[in-house]
Design a protein around this motif. Sequence first.
Motif, PDB file in Angstrom:
ATOM      1  N   GLU A   1     -19.745  -7.203   1.043  1.00 37.84           N
ATOM      2  CA  GLU A   1     -19.706  -6.467   2.315  1.00 37.84           C
ATOM      3  C   GLU A   1     -20.530  -5.184   2.223  1.00 37.84           C
ATOM      4  O   GLU A   1     -21.223  -4.814   3.171  1.00 37.84           O
ATOM      5  CB  GLU A   1     -18.248  -6.162   2.698  1.00 37.84           C
ATOM      6  CG  GLU A   1     -18.140  -5.657   4.131  1.00 37.84           C
ATOM      7  CD  GLU A   1     -16.699  -5.478   4.592  1.00 37.84           C
ATOM      8  OE1 GLU A   1     -15.801  -5.323   3.729  1.00 37.84           O
ATOM      9  OE2 GLU A   1     -16.472  -5.488   5.820  1.00 37.84           O
TER      10      GLU A   1
ATOM     11  N   LYS B   1     -16.880   2.121   2.638  1.00 40.57           N
ATOM     12  CA  LYS B   1     -17.751   1.357   3.541  1.00 40.57           C
ATOM     13  C   LYS B   1     -18.129   2.195   4.749  1.00 40.57           C
ATOM     14  O   LYS B   1     -19.279   2.175   5.199  1.00 40.57           O
ATOM     15  CB  LYS B   1     -17.058   0.054   3.951  1.00 40.57           C
ATOM     16  CG  LYS B   1     -16.891  -0.868   2.765  1.00 40.57           C
ATOM     17  CD  LYS B   1     -15.972  -2.022   3.044  1.00 40.57           C
ATOM     18  CE  LYS B   1     -15.741  -2.801   1.763  1.00 40.57           C
ATOM     19  NZ  LYS B   1     -14.628  -3.754   1.891  1.00 40.57           N
TER      20      LYS B   1
ATOM     21  N   TYR C   1       0.804  -1.222   0.000  1.00 39.77           N
ATOM     22  CA  TYR C   1       0.000   0.000   0.000  1.00 39.77           C
ATOM     23  C   TYR C   1       0.836   1.270   0.000  1.00 39.77           C
ATOM     24  O   TYR C   1       0.897   1.994   0.987  1.00 39.77           O
ATOM     25  CB  TYR C   1      -0.984  -0.028   1.177  1.00 39.77           C
ATOM     26  CG  TYR C   1      -1.961  -1.161   1.046  1.00 39.77           C
ATOM     27  CD1 TYR C   1      -3.074  -1.051   0.229  1.00 39.77           C
ATOM     28  CD2 TYR C   1      -1.737  -2.376   1.693  1.00 39.77           C
ATOM     29  CE1 TYR C   1      -3.949  -2.111   0.077  1.00 39.77           C
ATOM     30  CE2 TYR C   1      -2.607  -3.438   1.542  1.00 39.77           C
ATOM     31  CZ  TYR C   1      -3.708  -3.298   0.736  1.00 39.77           C
ATOM     32  OH  TYR C   1      -4.572  -4.348   0.581  1.00 39.77           O
TER      33      TYR C   1
ATOM     34  N   THR D   1      -9.432  -7.469   6.099  1.00 41.28           N
ATOM     35  CA  THR D   1      -8.001  -7.221   6.288  1.00 41.28           C
ATOM     36  C   THR D   1      -7.471  -8.108   7.419  1.00 41.28           C
ATOM     37  O   THR D   1      -6.296  -8.483   7.423  1.00 41.28           O
ATOM     38  CB  THR D   1      -7.748  -5.717   6.555  1.00 41.28           C
ATOM     39  OG1 THR D   1      -8.355  -4.970   5.488  1.00 41.28           O
ATOM     40  CG2 THR D   1      -6.270  -5.378   6.587  1.00 41.28           C
TER      41      THR D   1
ATOM     42  N   PHE E   1      -5.700  -1.349  -5.445  1.00 46.39           N
ATOM     43  CA  PHE E   1      -6.635  -2.128  -4.632  1.00 46.39           C
ATOM     44  C   PHE E   1      -8.075  -1.685  -4.928  1.00 46.39           C
ATOM     45  O   PHE E   1      -8.970  -2.530  -5.071  1.00 46.39           O
ATOM     46  CB  PHE E   1      -6.340  -2.015  -3.129  1.00 46.39           C
ATOM     47  CG  PHE E   1      -7.339  -2.821  -2.345  1.00 46.39           C
ATOM     48  CD1 PHE E   1      -7.262  -4.212  -2.321  1.00 46.39           C
ATOM     49  CD2 PHE E   1      -8.405  -2.212  -1.700  1.00 46.39           C
ATOM     50  CE1 PHE E   1      -8.219  -4.978  -1.665  1.00 46.39           C
ATOM     51  CE2 PHE E   1      -9.375  -2.970  -1.045  1.00 46.39           C
ATOM     52  CZ  PHE E   1      -9.273  -4.355  -1.028  1.00 46.39           C
TER      53      PHE E   1
ATOM     54  N   ALA F   1      -0.572   5.467  10.356  1.00 46.57           N
ATOM     55  CA  ALA F   1       0.136   4.564  11.287  1.00 46.57           C
ATOM     56  C   ALA F   1       0.094   3.142  10.754  1.00 46.57           C
ATOM     57  O   ALA F   1      -0.749   2.794   9.919  1.00 46.57           O
ATOM     58  CB  ALA F   1      -0.525   4.614  12.667  1.00 46.57           C
TER      59      ALA F   1
ATOM     60  N   PHE G   1      -0.846  -0.345  11.921  1.00 43.57           N
ATOM     61  CA  PHE G   1      -1.625  -0.865  13.050  1.00 43.57           C
ATOM     62  C   PHE G   1      -1.123  -2.229  13.549  1.00 43.57           C
ATOM     63  O   PHE G   1      -1.697  -2.793  14.470  1.00 43.57           O
ATOM     64  CB  PHE G   1      -3.122  -0.886  12.759  1.00 43.57           C
ATOM     65  CG  PHE G   1      -3.550  -1.617  11.505  1.00 43.57           C
ATOM     66  CD1 PHE G   1      -3.121  -2.898  11.221  1.00 43.57           C
ATOM     67  CD2 PHE G   1      -4.424  -1.005  10.621  1.00 43.57           C
ATOM     68  CE1 PHE G   1      -3.531  -3.562  10.075  1.00 43.57           C
ATOM     69  CE2 PHE G   1      -4.839  -1.655   9.461  1.00 43.57           C
ATOM     70  CZ  PHE G   1      -4.381  -2.944   9.193  1.00 43.57           C
TER      71      PHE G   1
ATOM     72  N   GLU H   1     -11.467   3.521  12.318  1.00 39.59           N
ATOM     73  CA  GLU H   1     -11.440   2.511  11.257  1.00 39.59           C
ATOM     74  C   GLU H   1      -9.995   2.099  11.000  1.00 39.59           C
ATOM     75  O   GLU H   1      -9.131   2.922  10.688  1.00 39.59           O
ATOM     76  CB  GLU H   1     -12.073   3.028   9.953  1.00 39.59           C
ATOM     77  CG  GLU H   1     -11.965   1.943   8.883  1.00 39.59           C
ATOM     78  CD  GLU H   1     -12.743   2.199   7.601  1.00 39.59           C
ATOM     79  OE1 GLU H   1     -13.378   3.258   7.480  1.00 39.59           O
ATOM     80  OE2 GLU H   1     -12.690   1.314   6.725  1.00 39.59           O
TER      81      GLU H   1
ATOM     82  N   SER I   1      -2.674   1.512  -3.301  1.00 43.24           N
ATOM     83  CA  SER I   1      -4.026   1.813  -2.810  1.00 43.24           C
ATOM     84  C   SER I   1      -4.991   2.012  -3.981  1.00 43.24           C
ATOM     85  O   SER I   1      -6.131   1.546  -3.944  1.00 43.24           O
ATOM     86  CB  SER I   1      -4.008   3.068  -1.928  1.00 43.24           C
ATOM     87  OG  SER I   1      -3.269   2.810  -0.755  1.00 43.24           O
TER      88      SER I   1
ATOM     89  N   ILE J   1      -1.849   3.014   6.713  1.00 38.47           N
ATOM     90  CA  ILE J   1      -0.399   3.091   6.494  1.00 38.47           C
ATOM     91  C   ILE J   1      -0.071   3.850   5.208  1.00 38.47           C
ATOM     92  O   ILE J   1       1.042   4.325   5.014  1.00 38.47           O
ATOM     93  CB  ILE J   1       0.175   1.645   6.440  1.00 38.47           C
ATOM     94  CG1 ILE J   1       1.662   1.625   6.692  1.00 38.47           C
ATOM     95  CG2 ILE J   1      -0.183   0.942   5.128  1.00 38.47           C
ATOM     96  CD1 ILE J   1       2.218   0.233   6.959  1.00 38.47           C
TER      97      ILE J   1
ATOM     98  N   GLY K   1      -7.334   0.573   8.687  1.00 40.26           N
ATOM     99  CA  GLY K   1      -7.134   0.295   7.257  1.00 40.26           C
ATOM    100  C   GLY K   1      -8.279   0.856   6.439  1.00 40.26           C
ATOM    101  O   GLY K   1      -8.978   0.138   5.731  1.00 40.26           O
ATOM    102  N   SER K   2      -8.454   2.180   6.511  1.00 40.25           N
ATOM    103  CA  SER K   2      -9.668   2.829   5.990  1.00 40.25           C
ATOM    104  C   SER K   2      -9.740   2.866   4.461  1.00 40.25           C
ATOM    105  O   SER K   2     -10.836   2.951   3.905  1.00 40.25           O
ATOM    106  CB  SER K   2      -9.761   4.241   6.549  1.00 40.25           C
ATOM    107  OG  SER K   2      -8.509   4.891   6.402  1.00 40.25           O
ATOM    108  N   GLY K   3      -8.602   2.830   3.772  1.00 37.45           N
ATOM    109  CA  GLY K   3      -8.612   2.814   2.304  1.00 37.45           C
ATOM    110  C   GLY K   3      -9.486   3.920   1.732  1.00 37.45           C
ATOM    111  O   GLY K   3      -9.340   5.092   2.089  1.00 37.45           O
TER     112      GLY K   3
HETATM  113  C1  LIG Z   1      -7.665  -4.909   2.003  1.00 35.75           C
HETATM  114  S1  LIG Z   1      -7.522  -3.153   2.047  1.00 35.75           S
HETATM  115  C2  LIG Z   1      -9.129  -2.705   2.713  1.00 35.75           C
HETATM  116  C3  LIG Z   1      -9.482  -1.268   2.446  1.00 35.75           C
HETATM  117  C4  LIG Z   1     -10.888  -0.873   2.947  1.00 35.75           C
HETATM  118  N1  LIG Z   1     -10.971  -0.926   4.398  1.00 35.75           N
HETATM  119  C5  LIG Z   1     -11.945  -1.772   2.347  1.00 35.75           C
HETATM  120  O1  LIG Z   1     -12.563  -2.506   3.108  1.00 35.75           O
HETATM  121  O2  LIG Z   1     -12.139  -1.720   1.131  1.00 35.75           O
HETATM  122  C6  LIG Z   1      -6.445  -2.926   3.429  1.00 35.75           C
HETATM  123  C7  LIG Z   1      -6.290  -1.488   3.905  1.00 35.75           C
HETATM  124  O3  LIG Z   1      -5.537  -1.497   5.124  1.00 35.75           O
HETATM  125  C8  LIG Z   1      -4.379  -0.675   4.983  1.00 35.75           C
HETATM  126  N2  LIG Z   1      -3.309  -1.365   5.691  1.00 35.75           N
HETATM  127  C9  LIG Z   1      -2.755  -2.571   5.379  1.00 35.75           C
HETATM  128  N3  LIG Z   1      -1.841  -2.911   6.301  1.00 35.75           N
HETATM  129  C10 LIG Z   1      -1.819  -1.891   7.219  1.00 35.75           C
HETATM  130  C11 LIG Z   1      -1.071  -1.669   8.413  1.00 35.75           C
HETATM  131  N4  LIG Z   1      -0.174  -2.541   8.840  1.00 35.75           N
HETATM  132  N5  LIG Z   1      -1.322  -0.538   9.114  1.00 35.75           N
HETATM  133  C12 LIG Z   1      -2.250   0.365   8.675  1.00 35.75           C
HETATM  134  N6  LIG Z   1      -2.972   0.210   7.551  1.00 35.75           N
HETATM  135  C13 LIG Z   1      -2.765  -0.912   6.828  1.00 35.75           C
HETATM  136  C14 LIG Z   1      -4.133  -0.548   3.501  1.00 35.75           C
HETATM  137  O4  LIG Z   1      -3.442   0.637   3.177  1.00 35.75           O
HETATM  138  C15 LIG Z   1      -5.553  -0.598   2.938  1.00 35.75           C
HETATM  139  O5  LIG Z   1      -6.141   0.669   2.907  1.00 35.75           O
END
Ligand SMILES: C[S@@+](CC[C@H](N)C(=O)[O-])C[C@H]1O[C@@H](n2cnc3c(N)ncnc32)[C@H](O)[C@@H]1O
Length: 326
Positions: free
Chosen positions: A65, A96, A42, A166, A50, A141, A143, A88, A47, A115, A90-92
Amino acid sequence: MTAHARRIVRQKLSDEPNAGLAADVIAGLSAHPKQLPPKYFYDAAGSELFEQITQQPEYYPTRSELEILDAHAGDIAKLIPEGAALIEFGSGSTRKARLLLRELRTLGAYVPVDISGEYLHQETAALRQDFPQLNVVPVEADFTKPFSLPESIAALPRAGFFPGSTLGNFEPHEASAFLRHAGEMVGANGVLILGVDLVKAPELLHAAYNDAAGVTAQFNRNLLVRLNRELGADFDLSAFAHHAFYNAHKSRIEMHLVSARRQRVRIDGASFQFRAGETIHTECSYKYSVDSLRCLARGTGWDPLDVWTDAAGYFSVHALRRSDEV
Ligand SMILES: C[S@@+](CC[C@H](N)C(=O)[O-])C[C@H]1O[C@@H](n2cnc3c(N)ncnc32)[C@H](O)[C@@H]1O
């Protein structure tokens, strides 16, 4: 690569801004089998890719979902206390969260944690435009490590939102650690809304991670593009192929990059040898049943409150409350 050479490279790279990335890449490519943490997919391009994956006809998880959240946003909103901060993980694209935010008119703050900094700030700006009354407090951050929440939300009750399955990208012990950590973050009686992909027919899973347009393949290879750009690596992109398959024994999709030939890759002084057919394991996506997820939740300090699935039974959204006995 010898241990001595690895030490020198680690020392050299540790002075640079990408020290964390470099150290993880060197450790991952020195391991047997070779692997890289999925969080490094990411960057801004990752991003965007994705988001494109979520629009592919074969990629059912996002549609499923969204169907659940659309149908049950009102029920979910009732579980979130007035004036709460909704965190949230991993808000992307926040697509949602928006379904919930429409129902949460008395929310104290929405805290998207991601991130992917550039993408997070771009989505925050768009959200502020579309929800001008909402207090949006973005946190860039990782997470998987301890991180601080902003002072401005310290006094608010908290709820967590972790969609997109995730959680499935974690190994089971990492998923447990994450759920415990999320419990500490939301505090006593806090609620977590958790979206998790369900175990299903291998053909459907295989198709979802091998879309005909090749977007998932591009997403997978983008990791190497990033390492070439950010660490000065010399991966030949045409010499690594996307390979994703369902490992039924472990209930997980595995994504790999397969070396097309015997080759050597250099990363700023370090060098890594690949055999023809050798892979870098780039991602797992564990699939859960409703019961196996509930079992994991109970074992990590959460009481299952409710669960919703889509009409096809492909995806699940769980409501969990932090149990008293933690
Ligand atoms: C599978 S995508 C899901 C995005 C969104 N929540 C969705 O449901 O469509 C994973 C998201 O988590 C974030 N992400 C992945 N690993 C992470 C980490 N270690 N810390 C923070 N964010 C992270 C990515 O940047 C991405 O936005």
